[in-house]
Design a protein around this motif. Structure first.
Motif, PDB file in Angstrom:
ATOM      1  N   LEU A  87      44.491  20.688  75.751  1.00  0.00           N
ATOM      2  CA  LEU A  87      43.864  21.771  75.000  1.00  0.00           C
ATOM      3  C   LEU A  87      42.460  22.046  75.526  1.00  0.00           C
ATOM      4  CD1 LEU A  87      43.842  23.823  72.752  1.00  0.00           C
ATOM      5  CD2 LEU A  87      43.283  22.002  71.129  1.00  0.00           C
ATOM      6  N   LYS A  88      41.728  20.983  75.851  1.00  0.00           N
ATOM      7  CA  LYS A  88      40.379  21.182  76.369  1.00  0.00           C
ATOM      8  C   LYS A  88      40.397  21.881  77.731  1.00  0.00           C
ATOM      9  CE  LYS A  88      38.153  17.171  74.181  1.00  0.00           C
ATOM     10  NZ  LYS A  88      37.494  15.864  74.442  1.00  0.00           N
ATOM     11  N   LYS A  89      41.331  21.456  78.594  1.00  0.00           N
ATOM     12  CA  LYS A  89      41.359  21.973  79.961  1.00  0.00           C
ATOM     13  C   LYS A  89      41.868  23.403  80.034  1.00  0.00           C
ATOM     14  CE  LYS A  89      43.237  20.917  84.553  1.00  0.00           C
ATOM     15  NZ  LYS A  89      44.072  19.971  85.338  1.00  0.00           N
ATOM     16  N   ASN A  90      42.879  23.714  79.229  1.00  0.00           N
ATOM     17  CA  ASN A  90      43.505  25.044  79.311  1.00  0.00           C
ATOM     18  C   ASN A  90      43.414  25.795  77.991  1.00  0.00           C
ATOM     19  OD1 ASN A  90      44.524  24.649  82.063  1.00  0.00           O
ATOM     20  ND2 ASN A  90      45.888  23.135  81.133  1.00  0.00           N
ATOM     21  N   ALA A  91      42.239  25.727  77.367  1.00  0.00           N
ATOM     22  CA  ALA A  91      42.059  26.346  76.056  1.00  0.00           C
ATOM     23  C   ALA A  91      42.410  27.833  76.052  1.00  0.00           C
ATOM     24  CB  ALA A  91      40.625  26.137  75.579  1.00  0.00           C
ATOM     25  N   ASP A  92      42.088  28.531  77.142  1.00  0.00           N
ATOM     26  CA  ASP A  92      42.345  29.976  77.192  1.00  0.00           C
ATOM     27  C   ASP A  92      43.831  30.305  77.023  1.00  0.00           C
ATOM     28  OD1 ASP A  92      39.692  30.456  77.522  1.00  0.00           O
ATOM     29  OD2 ASP A  92      39.790  30.865  79.667  1.00  0.00           O
ATOM     30  N   ASP A  93      44.694  29.381  77.432  1.00  0.00           N
ATOM     31  CA  ASP A  93      46.132  29.635  77.336  1.00  0.00           C
ATOM     32  C   ASP A  93      46.612  29.636  75.889  1.00  0.00           C
ATOM     33  OD1 ASP A  93      46.175  29.698  80.070  1.00  0.00           O
ATOM     34  OD2 ASP A  93      46.891  27.627  80.303  1.00  0.00           O
ATOM     35  N   TYR A  94      45.831  29.046  75.005  1.00  0.00           N
ATOM     36  CA  TYR A  94      46.254  28.907  73.612  1.00  0.00           C
ATOM     37  C   TYR A  94      45.394  29.731  72.652  1.00  0.00           C
ATOM     38  CZ  TYR A  94      48.419  24.932  75.917  1.00  0.00           C
ATOM     39  OH  TYR A  94      49.126  24.145  76.787  1.00  0.00           O
TER      40      TYR A  94
ATOM     41  N   SER B 274      50.511  23.917  65.961  1.00  0.00           N
ATOM     42  CA  SER B 274      49.447  23.757  64.970  1.00  0.00           C
ATOM     43  C   SER B 274      48.326  24.755  65.230  1.00  0.00           C
ATOM     44  CB  SER B 274      48.874  22.333  65.007  1.00  0.00           C
ATOM     45  OG  SER B 274      49.850  21.381  64.633  1.00  0.00           O
ATOM     46  N   ALA B 275      47.633  25.134  64.164  1.00  0.00           N
ATOM     47  CA  ALA B 275      46.506  26.059  64.272  1.00  0.00           C
ATOM     48  C   ALA B 275      45.213  25.274  64.446  1.00  0.00           C
ATOM     49  CB  ALA B 275      46.421  26.933  63.025  1.00  0.00           C
ATOM     50  N   TYR B 276      44.419  25.686  65.417  1.00  0.00           N
ATOM     51  CA  TYR B 276      43.135  25.044  65.675  1.00  0.00           C
ATOM     52  C   TYR B 276      42.024  26.091  65.597  1.00  0.00           C
ATOM     53  CZ  TYR B 276      45.426  20.812  67.506  1.00  0.00           C
ATOM     54  OH  TYR B 276      46.167  19.674  67.645  1.00  0.00           O
TER      55      TYR B 276
ATOM     56  N   GLY C 139      27.546  24.884  83.922  1.00  0.00           N
ATOM     57  CA  GLY C 139      28.769  25.637  83.649  1.00  0.00           C
ATOM     58  C   GLY C 139      29.709  25.598  84.834  1.00  0.00           C
ATOM     59  N   GLY C 140      29.132  25.644  86.048  1.00  0.00           N
ATOM     60  CA  GLY C 140      29.976  25.582  87.231  1.00  0.00           C
ATOM     61  C   GLY C 140      30.565  24.212  87.443  1.00  0.00           C
ATOM     62  N   TRP C 141      29.791  23.163  87.090  1.00  0.00           N
ATOM     63  CA  TRP C 141      30.279  21.801  87.273  1.00  0.00           C
ATOM     64  C   TRP C 141      31.340  21.406  86.254  1.00  0.00           C
ATOM     65  CZ3 TRP C 141      24.819  19.218  87.999  1.00  0.00           C
ATOM     66  CH2 TRP C 141      24.396  19.436  89.323  1.00  0.00           C
ATOM     67  N   PHE C 142      31.087  21.753  85.009  1.00  0.00           N
ATOM     68  CA  PHE C 142      31.943  21.246  83.939  1.00  0.00           C
ATOM     69  C   PHE C 142      32.874  22.296  83.337  1.00  0.00           C
ATOM     70  CE2 PHE C 142      28.057  18.630  83.888  1.00  0.00           C
ATOM     71  CZ  PHE C 142      28.632  17.405  84.158  1.00  0.00           C
ATOM     72  N   GLY C 143      32.788  23.529  83.812  1.00  0.00           N
ATOM     73  CA  GLY C 143      33.641  24.570  83.249  1.00  0.00           C
ATOM     74  C   GLY C 143      33.030  25.154  81.988  1.00  0.00           C
ATOM     75  N   ARG C 144      33.388  26.366  81.699  1.00  0.00           N
ATOM     76  CA  ARG C 144      32.791  27.003  80.528  1.00  0.00           C
ATOM     77  C   ARG C 144      33.424  26.494  79.243  1.00  0.00           C
ATOM     78  NH1 ARG C 144      35.420  31.072  78.067  1.00  0.00           N
ATOM     79  NH2 ARG C 144      37.362  31.870  78.941  1.00  0.00           N
ATOM     80  N   ARG C 145      32.695  26.630  78.163  1.00  0.00           N
ATOM     81  CA  ARG C 145      33.177  26.149  76.884  1.00  0.00           C
ATOM     82  C   ARG C 145      34.243  27.097  76.349  1.00  0.00           C
ATOM     83  NH1 ARG C 145      27.758  25.480  73.465  1.00  0.00           N
ATOM     84  NH2 ARG C 145      28.781  23.770  72.357  1.00  0.00           N
ATOM     85  N   PRO C 146      35.149  26.572  75.537  1.00  0.00           N
ATOM     86  CA  PRO C 146      36.164  27.450  74.930  1.00  0.00           C
ATOM     87  C   PRO C 146      35.502  28.512  74.064  1.00  0.00           C
ATOM     88  CG  PRO C 146      36.755  25.137  74.691  1.00  0.00           C
ATOM     89  CD  PRO C 146      35.342  25.164  75.194  1.00  0.00           C
TER      90      PRO C 146
ATOM     91  N   SER D 255      31.168  23.465  69.916  1.00  0.00           N
ATOM     92  CA  SER D 255      31.496  22.139  70.460  1.00  0.00           C
ATOM     93  C   SER D 255      32.437  21.321  69.592  1.00  0.00           C
ATOM     94  CB  SER D 255      30.224  21.300  70.712  1.00  0.00           C
ATOM     95  OG  SER D 255      29.383  21.954  71.635  1.00  0.00           O
ATOM     96  N   ASP D 256      32.830  21.826  68.455  1.00  0.00           N
ATOM     97  CA  ASP D 256      33.701  21.071  67.560  1.00  0.00           C
ATOM     98  C   ASP D 256      35.060  21.741  67.389  1.00  0.00           C
ATOM     99  OD1 ASP D 256      31.926  19.010  67.015  1.00  0.00           O
ATOM    100  OD2 ASP D 256      30.954  20.137  65.418  1.00  0.00           O
ATOM    101  N   TRP D 257      36.103  20.909  67.305  1.00  0.00           N
ATOM    102  CA  TRP D 257      37.464  21.390  67.065  1.00  0.00           C
ATOM    103  C   TRP D 257      37.883  21.052  65.639  1.00  0.00           C
ATOM    104  CZ3 TRP D 257      40.406  24.399  70.165  1.00  0.00           C
ATOM    105  CH2 TRP D 257      40.048  24.505  71.510  1.00  0.00           C
ATOM    106  N   TYR D 258      38.641  21.958  65.038  1.00  0.00           N
ATOM    107  CA  TYR D 258      39.200  21.758  63.702  1.00  0.00           C
ATOM    108  C   TYR D 258      40.688  22.090  63.753  1.00  0.00           C
ATOM    109  CZ  TYR D 258      34.270  21.977  62.421  1.00  0.00           C
ATOM    110  OH  TYR D 258      32.931  21.755  62.349  1.00  0.00           O
ATOM    111  N   VAL D 259      41.474  21.379  62.945  1.00  0.00           N
ATOM    112  CA  VAL D 259      42.906  21.632  62.896  1.00  0.00           C
ATOM    113  C   VAL D 259      43.295  21.933  61.458  1.00  0.00           C
ATOM    114  CG1 VAL D 259      43.488  19.187  62.564  1.00  0.00           C
ATOM    115  CG2 VAL D 259      45.182  20.756  63.561  1.00  0.00           C
ATOM    116  N   TRP D 260      44.256  22.835  61.289  1.00  0.00           N
ATOM    117  CA  TRP D 260      44.736  23.186  59.960  1.00  0.00           C
ATOM    118  C   TRP D 260      45.809  22.186  59.540  1.00  0.00           C
ATOM    119  CZ3 TRP D 260      43.427  25.796  55.842  1.00  0.00           C
ATOM    120  CH2 TRP D 260      44.380  26.075  54.859  1.00  0.00           C
TER     121      TRP D 260
END
Length: 275
Positions: A214-221, A186-188, A169-176, A193-198
């Motif tokens: 989106l992967k890097k800054n998921a918390d912002d969205y 768009s709505a996601y 978790g420290g190396w790769f960052g926490r999961r969204p 581990s899987d992403w879906y889009v409307w």
């Protein structure tokens, strides 16, 4: 896009496998979902990737198997048609589909495979919860020592796993966080581990690949873990993809180690029915 159900007339999404109102099959289903096998070769790769024991399951891909108790799909070289079949307990055959639409044929067997895997997991879970310990339970001093050793090993494994999770978790960052996201208009939805889009055009959720931002800054969205009507989407938990994630969460798909002794003919398969 929505189409009328052939049986009850209610408007349903063209990607729906069955009508949510009457339960009838949607014979005009539009199969556009990313990641769903559309050829026999893709279905073979899917089953291999998910560690499914096709021999034990009595599933035959690309083969006109004639033995009793079997599900299968193959291409008839004489007609060019794809045939999806079920061989009953007495060896007679029921043809589920025969035609030139390979994607439709593959999807019929794909859904049956997923249905049978889910039933098998439920069956095995119930057996494990309600079964007797028989004579496998160690007795006496040797049994007590063995139990203590097993518990110690399990505890150490848990500690190592947790430590590894913290390090990774420290190396790769926490999961969204699991839930709804609003990204570039768009709505996601993110789940395990899987992403879906409307997709507004087909009015349905579809698997997708999130871009680097989106992967890097998921918390912002991130919006919420719960569906709200203002999102303008269907509640993800009511979509067919949510059902698939339930099976995946039960760990049958990628990690489950099927024992060669597992019975896939445990009473819930009605081999006398047409499907």
């Amino acid at each position: 896009m929505k189409i009328p159900c052939e049986y009850c007339g209610q408007m349903i999404a063209e990607t729906a496998q069955t009508c949510p109102y009457c339960g009838a099959a949607n014979t005009r289903v539009k199969r556009t979902a990313y990641g769903v096998p559309t050829t026999i070769e893709e279905l073979q790769a899917y089953c291999q990737r998910h560690n499914l024991p096709l021999k034990d399951m009595r599933v035959f891909l690309g083969e006109d198997y004639r033995g009793a108790k079997a599900f299968g799909i193959y291409r008839d070289e004489s007609t060019g048609n794809f045939v999806v079949y079920k061989n009953k307990a007495d060896g007679t055959r029921a043809v589920r589909y025969e035609g030139n639409d390979e994607a439709y044929a593959v999807n019929e067997l794909y859904m049956k495979i997923n249905e049978r895997v889910a039933e098998q997991k439920r069956h095995m879970g119930a057996k494990g919860a309600g079964g007797s310990r028989e004579s496998k339970t160690p007795e006496g001093l040797a049994g007590v020592l063995l139990k203590g050793l097993i518990r110690s090993v399990i505890l150490q494994a848990i500690i190592i796993t947790l430590a590894a999770a913290l390090i990774l978790g420290g190396w790769f960052g926490r999961r969204p966080s699991s839930g709804y996201y609003d990204y570039q208009g768009s709505a996601y939805f993110y789940d395990n581990s899987d992403w879906y889009v409307w997709d507004d055009y087909i009015e349905a959720w579809s698997p997708t690949q999130a871009d680097k931002e989106l992967k890097k800054n998921a918390d912002d969205y991130y919006q919420s873990g719960s569906w709200r009507e203002s999102y303008g989407t269907e509640d993800f938990t009511e979509s067919g993809w949510y059902s698939e994630r339930e099976w995946a969460d039960d760990d049958w798909d990628y990690e489950y180690d099927w024992d060669s002794g597992d019975s896939w003919d445990s009473g819930y398969d009605d081999w006398d029915s047409d499907w």
